[in-house]
Design a protein around this motif. Sequence first.
Motif, PDB file in Angstrom:
ATOM      1  N   LEU A  44      -3.360  -3.160   6.338  1.00 31.35           N
ATOM      2  CA  LEU A  44      -2.400  -2.068   6.353  1.00 31.35           C
ATOM      3  C   LEU A  44      -1.454  -2.200   7.543  1.00 31.35           C
ATOM      4  CD1 LEU A  44      -4.965   0.784   5.651  1.00 31.35           C
ATOM      5  CD2 LEU A  44      -3.513  -0.378   3.979  1.00 31.35           C
ATOM      6  N   TRP A  45      -0.178  -1.873   7.292  1.00 34.67           N
ATOM      7  CA  TRP A  45       0.791  -1.830   8.381  1.00 34.67           C
ATOM      8  C   TRP A  45       1.823  -0.743   8.110  1.00 34.67           C
ATOM      9  CZ3 TRP A  45       5.871  -2.002   9.681  1.00 34.67           C
ATOM     10  CH2 TRP A  45       6.157  -2.218  11.034  1.00 34.67           C
ATOM     11  N   PHE A  55       0.306  -2.030  15.339  1.00 30.39           N
ATOM     12  CA  PHE A  55       1.202  -0.901  15.584  1.00 30.39           C
ATOM     13  C   PHE A  55       0.705   0.325  14.827  1.00 30.39           C
ATOM     14  CE2 PHE A  55       4.938   1.611  14.302  1.00 30.39           C
ATOM     15  CZ  PHE A  55       5.413   1.964  15.560  1.00 30.39           C
ATOM     16  N   PRO A  56       0.471   1.468  15.523  1.00 27.86           N
ATOM     17  CA  PRO A  56      -0.085   2.650  14.869  1.00 27.86           C
ATOM     18  C   PRO A  56       1.003   3.581  14.335  1.00 27.86           C
ATOM     19  CG  PRO A  56      -0.085   2.981  17.223  1.00 27.86           C
ATOM     20  CD  PRO A  56       0.517   1.608  16.990  1.00 27.86           C
ATOM     21  N   SER A  57       0.646   4.359  13.311  1.00 25.46           N
ATOM     22  CA  SER A  57       1.581   5.331  12.764  1.00 25.46           C
ATOM     23  C   SER A  57       0.815   6.376  11.966  1.00 25.46           C
ATOM     24  CB  SER A  57       2.611   4.653  11.867  1.00 25.46           C
ATOM     25  OG  SER A  57       3.461   5.604  11.254  1.00 25.46           O
ATOM     26  N   SER A  88       0.988   4.604   6.720  1.00 25.83           N
ATOM     27  CA  SER A  88       1.199   3.176   6.484  1.00 25.83           C
ATOM     28  C   SER A  88       2.373   2.991   5.530  1.00 25.83           C
ATOM     29  CB  SER A  88      -0.064   2.539   5.914  1.00 25.83           C
ATOM     30  OG  SER A  88      -1.133   2.631   6.831  1.00 25.83           O
ATOM     31  N   LEU A  89       3.100   1.907   5.702  1.00 25.51           N
ATOM     32  CA  LEU A  89       4.282   1.624   4.905  1.00 25.51           C
ATOM     33  C   LEU A  89       4.129   0.383   4.033  1.00 25.51           C
ATOM     34  CD1 LEU A  89       6.940   2.157   7.736  1.00 25.51           C
ATOM     35  CD2 LEU A  89       6.308   3.790   5.948  1.00 25.51           C
ATOM     36  N   LEU A 106       3.841   2.105  -1.334  1.00 24.64           N
ATOM     37  CA  LEU A 106       3.735   1.100  -0.282  1.00 24.64           C
ATOM     38  C   LEU A 106       4.362  -0.195  -0.778  1.00 24.64           C
ATOM     39  CD1 LEU A 106       0.008   1.571   0.826  1.00 24.64           C
ATOM     40  CD2 LEU A 106       2.028   2.432   1.995  1.00 24.64           C
ATOM     41  N   SER A 107       5.046  -0.890   0.094  1.00 22.79           N
ATOM     42  CA  SER A 107       5.611  -2.190  -0.280  1.00 22.79           C
ATOM     43  C   SER A 107       4.611  -3.290   0.067  1.00 22.79           C
ATOM     44  CB  SER A 107       6.946  -2.429   0.426  1.00 22.79           C
ATOM     45  OG  SER A 107       6.778  -2.425   1.822  1.00 22.79           O
TER      46      SER A 107
END
Length: 355
Positions: A261-262, A241-243, A246-247, A225-226
């Motif tokens: 988290l995003w 924004f869902p996914s 997480s990125l 993760l960044s």
Amino acid sequence: MAYSGTTGNTTINVDQLISYAFRDAGKTSEEMTPEYVDAAKQALFYNLQNLSNLGVNLWLLENQLYGAVTAQQQLYLPKTVIDVREANWVYIINSAAAEYLPVSNVDSPAVFSQNLDLVSTATVGANWFGLEYQNAQPVFYVGFNGYAAGGGTTTYNFAYEVSDDGVTWSTVQQFPATTLSDREWAYFNISTTPNHLFYRLRETVATTFSIRQIVFSTSQQVIPLSRLNRDDYWNLPNKQFPSVRSLQYWFDRQIEPSMYLWPVPNNDFQMFQLVVEKQMQDVGSLTDQIYVPDRWINCVQKQLSHSMSLQLPGVDIARIQYLDAQANKAFMQASEEDRDKSPIYFQPNYSYYTR
């Protein structure tokens, strides 16, 4: 010539550190009043906690696992976490089983169904849940999601066990007592991962238990993760924004820290593998040791000696300055050596500035 024949058996407790500091300040044991001893413990606590402001303490880095559920934007961390040094998203695969165990418990398939709306209850005499794979597989992570009625908590004392015939079971790990709120995850690394046909979690204290889900993850896909800074996170146009994964994350360094988290997880089976820097342990009693490697004992001692020389009456200014220099020297020696000594490679990239 005779030698001790031992290594690492010498221990230094808090009382010895304080006594040494008094002698460094030119004081005798008769002058060590309870008031000054308490002052020395306080100064030692300040010095130990301040080490985290002076660099990364390698012995305080720890691998921790956290699970998230759908729409969980904020991942709360213990207040003992100072910083997140590394963060990975782990792809959880709960492989389909040939059979769910015990076969006598109708709830056995439900506990592996990847549906947190279901609750399964173990039975007296068979207070465990497990499964059998079609072919022997390794398991890298074990997770379980707690059930607690009425907004309370439940404590689980699970043994992780394996078998090749479903009859004779071997305990691979005894997980520590884990207290969970309803729908809260707990994940554990598995230290040894040979292939087996049968896996189970057995409650070692209670005669029966209720739980929402169990995961035996046969996946080892880890994606970094960044990290975002505060401004970049708050400038995101859609923080909800869902996914499926997480990125990025922003680490909010409050007294009770958390990770934002995003994108926000949109499923109940995301796991985060963190390398966190923990807070230094408390000083404790006079008979306790301090939680630092032996290579740092001299530095901690010199810093305490200087701190006490500032508080004790009648200490000559020249001695105070000398102890200050000794403390700085000891810190430089310890901090410069406290590294992992792995090779570092620098690869400049000028592609954005040249043609």
